[in-house]
Design a protein around this motif. Sequence first.
Motif, mmCIF file in Angstrom:
data_model
loop_
_atom_site.group_PDB
_atom_site.id
_atom_site.type_symbol
_atom_site.label_atom_id
_atom_site.label_comp_id
_atom_site.label_asym_id
_atom_site.label_seq_id
_atom_site.Cartn_x
_atom_site.Cartn_y
_atom_site.Cartn_z
ATOM 1 N N HIS A 329 0.834 -1.202 0.000
ATOM 2 C CA HIS A 329 0.000 0.000 0.000
ATOM 3 C C HIS A 329 0.868 1.252 0.000
ATOM 4 C CE1 HIS A 329 -3.543 -2.482 0.712
ATOM 5 N NE2 HIS A 329 -2.861 -3.113 1.659
ATOM 6 N N ALA A 330 2.065 1.123 0.530
ATOM 7 C CA ALA A 330 3.019 2.229 0.553
ATOM 8 C C ALA A 330 4.424 1.639 0.530
ATOM 9 C CB ALA A 330 2.830 3.097 1.800
ATOM 10 N N THR A 331 5.296 2.234 -0.261
ATOM 11 C CA THR A 331 6.658 1.723 -0.386
ATOM 12 C C THR A 331 7.378 1.729 0.951
ATOM 13 O OG1 THR A 331 6.753 2.508 -2.673
ATOM 14 C CG2 THR A 331 8.845 2.000 -1.606
ATOM 15 N N GLU A 332 7.102 2.745 1.758
ATOM 16 C CA GLU A 332 7.772 2.852 3.054
ATOM 17 C C GLU A 332 7.389 1.684 3.955
ATOM 18 O OE1 GLU A 332 5.924 5.192 1.652
ATOM 19 O OE2 GLU A 332 7.444 6.647 1.006
ATOM 20 N N GLN A 333 6.128 1.297 3.907
ATOM 21 C CA GLN A 333 5.678 0.174 4.731
ATOM 22 C C GLN A 333 6.327 -1.129 4.274
ATOM 23 O OE1 GLN A 333 1.613 -1.581 4.367
ATOM 24 N NE2 GLN A 333 1.333 -0.810 6.455
ATOM 25 N N LEU A 334 6.391 -1.332 2.958
ATOM 26 C CA LEU A 334 7.053 -2.520 2.436
ATOM 27 C C LEU A 334 8.512 -2.547 2.860
ATOM 28 C CD1 LEU A 334 7.121 -5.062 0.601
ATOM 29 C CD2 LEU A 334 7.808 -3.523 -1.255
#
Length: 361
Positions: A329-334
């Motif tokens: 959902h968000a690159t930062e979370q991945l």
Amino acid sequence: MPHKNQRVWVLGDGQLGAMLTHAGQPLAIDVRPVDIMTPSDAILPLGANDIITAEREQWPESALSLQLSSHPHFVNGPVFSRLADRYSQKSLLDELAIPTAPWELVDDNTQVSRLYQTYGERVLMKRRTGGYDGKGQHWLKQAEAGEIPADWRNQAIAEQAIAFEEEVSLVGVRTREGRCVFYPLALNLHQDGILMASIAPLSRLSHLQAQAETMLTAIMNELEYIGVMAMECFRVADSLLVNELAPRVHNSGHWTQAATHMDQFQLHLRALCSLPIPQPQVNFQCVMLNLIGIEKDDRWLSLPNAELFWYNKEVRPGRKLGHLNLSIHATEQLSGSIQALQQWMPAQYQAPLAWILAEFA
């Protein structure tokens, strides 16, 4: 009209059978995987309207496997043996003029010197049947004076080593009426011949989608196939070469369990049972990470974007024991989840995890 309260038997009761069972529950399809590896004289209560599928291309002959495979509604019966043998699988691709690595059958007259002359200084031998996850392969290397193992003649093919950029796969379905529906291409990473991770969808692969769909459509139509099939390919520039076909739900399609409104297992059951199949809706990108030869770690469940599928098998080196689907959902979370996994997972996972991070850098 489809038969009410449909029952589907699965030849094999591994993790794919278990996931088919799970997918059948919301559709009110009674899916029954059958252990065909353990000898049994039991008589299965097969009904006249029951449907039989398989989670594997090959199986030992037994009372149970004969009951299932001889049922009049054993779907795709002739296909399994044809695609399980690399010789007949490759022959099919050649007949349909679908690109694949140049190859030939290794027989009693095959000379290793001519293989090097024809295909180059590195030639990959593959057992005709039984090889998977890197098993059943043997490299011939001219620099090492490699020779053909004696018991591989007439039991293997030899193919040219392909200098490919990356590996991709297409998972699609064909209905009884001949309609084909596909998921987006997945990008795959193999390590020691075993699939470690898949990422899908990726916009940078979208220009290859039509090419891949045309190839797999031709294959499924020729075989009059019903259900889900997977096609693994090498990407060489903007061209695809088929590496292998799998007439079943496939590891590289596991990402669909998290990222789509209708995963590959439900898609397969819908096709078998003649249920409606709209185009699967992809809700977000996903990373699928195979869990191989490692103990279950409950810390994985703390990741905010992770969905765990654990197969409840005995832990052994090289064995697929489960998989993680990481929604994007968000690159930062991945990135945060991958960095946590880098801390928790053993050395063989560091390269695949770095590969995932690099794709989203």
